[in-house]
Design a protein around this motif. Structure first.
Motif, short mmCIF file in Angstrom:
data_model
loop_
_atom_site.label_atom_id
_atom_site.label_comp_id
_atom_site.label_asym_id
_atom_site.label_seq_id
_atom_site.Cartn_x
_atom_site.Cartn_y
_atom_site.Cartn_z
N UNK A 63 0.82 -1.28 -0.05
CA UNK A 63 0.11 -0.02 0.06
C UNK A 63 0.94 1.27 -0.03
N UNK A 64 1.95 1.07 0.67
CA UNK A 64 2.78 2.34 0.95
C UNK A 64 3.44 2.43 -0.53
N UNK A 65 3.82 1.53 -1.46
CA UNK A 65 4.43 1.55 -2.65
C UNK A 65 3.53 2.03 -3.87
N UNK A 66 2.37 1.56 -3.81
CA UNK A 66 1.49 1.86 -4.75
C UNK A 66 0.59 2.99 -4.64
N UNK A 67 0.76 3.91 -5.58
CA UNK A 67 0.19 5.15 -5.48
C UNK A 67 -1.20 5.17 -5.81
N UNK A 68 -1.70 4.19 -6.48
CA UNK A 68 -3.39 4.14 -6.87
C UNK A 68 -4.02 3.47 -5.55
N UNK A 69 -3.26 3.01 -4.70
CA UNK A 69 -3.92 2.39 -3.34
C UNK A 69 -3.85 3.63 -2.29
N UNK A 70 -3.58 4.69 -2.84
CA UNK A 70 -3.53 5.88 -1.65
C UNK A 70 -4.83 6.28 -1.61
N UNK A 71 -5.82 5.53 -1.21
CA UNK A 71 -7.31 6.02 -1.10
C UNK A 71 -7.51 5.76 0.21
N UNK A 72 -8.79 6.27 0.58
CA UNK A 72 -9.36 6.21 2.21
C UNK A 72 -9.31 4.66 2.43
N UNK A 73 -10.10 3.81 1.57
CA UNK A 73 -10.10 2.43 1.88
C UNK A 73 -8.84 1.72 2.37
#
Length: 309
Positions: free
Chosen positions: A49-59
């Motif tokens: 999650x820290x490395x993947x920018x598209x996972x930087x969402x509230x969920x």
């Protein structure tokens, strides 16, 4: 030799799950494998999650927080439990026991409110999608997590204050694999009725209130889902929520059995129940959220491809 508020005890003996020598080695390897899977799974999700920018969402912010809590939660007691399984002297000091109980309570209560925040996130995403970005802004998400940790600090401090008031005289064998509340209450040589009531109230608040909040959130979510005309849309919504429902059911179900159970339930039954919320749930959460999540699997494939070049 007193260490706190009239307690004459300087150390405790943790019995563990069983006193049968034939099962000790089997249990050691079982819990070692579970702990390794827990650490790798939760640490892997945190890094991904820290490395993947598209996972930087509230969920995924809440999933990141859940993985962090699970990693710390299982690390509070599992290493000591593994050492005790293969050790002849299954000893923990009085202060070590109280420290373990405090952080065990802190991270356990934190998980209750992180799961509640995740339910609220899913409610906003499905029932009010147009307001999602405003309702789940970075400030709101940070406030929800800060509130979760503040509640955990307050309630864990209340619980440990209650336990420090106990007086232990001769008995020092805890019928458990960790320093938990009910086994310690049974060792006290003074009346525990008031402390048991305080523990029941604090435990009830931290189990019932989040459970009801999650139940209401998912009741509204399901009502909204049934109004979605598209079969694909309903399927996607169900898929998004099902992972969280499984995690919540495992954690709150086993926790309620342990902390809201009647006194007639044996400690041995409580120990078996506690295995679920102390060992199984932290191990299962990253598996539940990753194996059933297309975004996580996609992010993992992209990260692995990047590492090859």
């Amino acid at each position: 030799m007193a260490l706190g508020n009239g307690s004459f005890m300087t150390q405790f003996i943790l019995m563990g799950l069983t006193d049968q020598p034939d099962l000790q080695l089997l249990l050691f390897f079982l819990f070692l494998v579970m702990y390794v899977v827990t650490v790798m799974g939760n640490l892997g999700l945190i890094i991904l999650i820290g490395l993947s920018s598209h996972l930087h969402t509230p969920m995924y912010f809440f999933l990141f927080s859940l993985s962090f809590v699970d990693l710390c939660y299982s690390s509070v007691f599992t290493p000591k439990m593994l050492i005790n399984i293969i050790s002849k002297k299954k000893i923990i000091s009085y202060m070590g026991c109280m420290t373990q109980l405090y952080f065990f309570s802190f991270f356990g209560i934190s998980e209750c409110y992180v799961l509640t925040s995740m339910a609220y996130d899913r409610y906003v995403a499905i029932c009010n999608p147009l307001l999602y970005n405003a309702a789940m802004s970075p400030k709101v998400c940070s406030s929800l997590m800060l509130g979760s940790y503040l509640m955990a600090v307050l309630d864990a401090t209340t619980l440990i204050t209650c336990m420090l008031r106990l007086t232990f005289c001769d008995a020092n064998t805890i019928n458990h694999y960790l320093c938990d509340i009910h086994p310690l209450l049974q060792l006290s040589c003074t009346s525990t009725h008031i402390i048991e009531l305080e523990v029941f109230i604090v435990g009830g608040i931290n189990i019932i209130v989040p459970s009801l909040t999650i139940f209401v959130s998912y009741g509204l979510i399901l009502t909204n889902i049934f109004h979605i005309k598209s079969t694909e849309g309903r399927s996607k919504a169900f898929s998004t929520c099902s992972s969280h429902i499984i995690a919540v059911s495992l954690f709150f179900g086993s926790s309620a059995f342990m902390y809201l159970r009647p006194s007639s339930v044996s400690v041995d039954d409580g120990k078996i129940s506690s295995v679920f919320y102390t060992n199984v749930v932290p191990m299962m959460n990253p598996l539940i959220y990753s194996l059933r999540n297309k975004d996580v699997k996609l992010a993992l494939r992209k990260t692995l491809r990047m590492r090859k070049f």
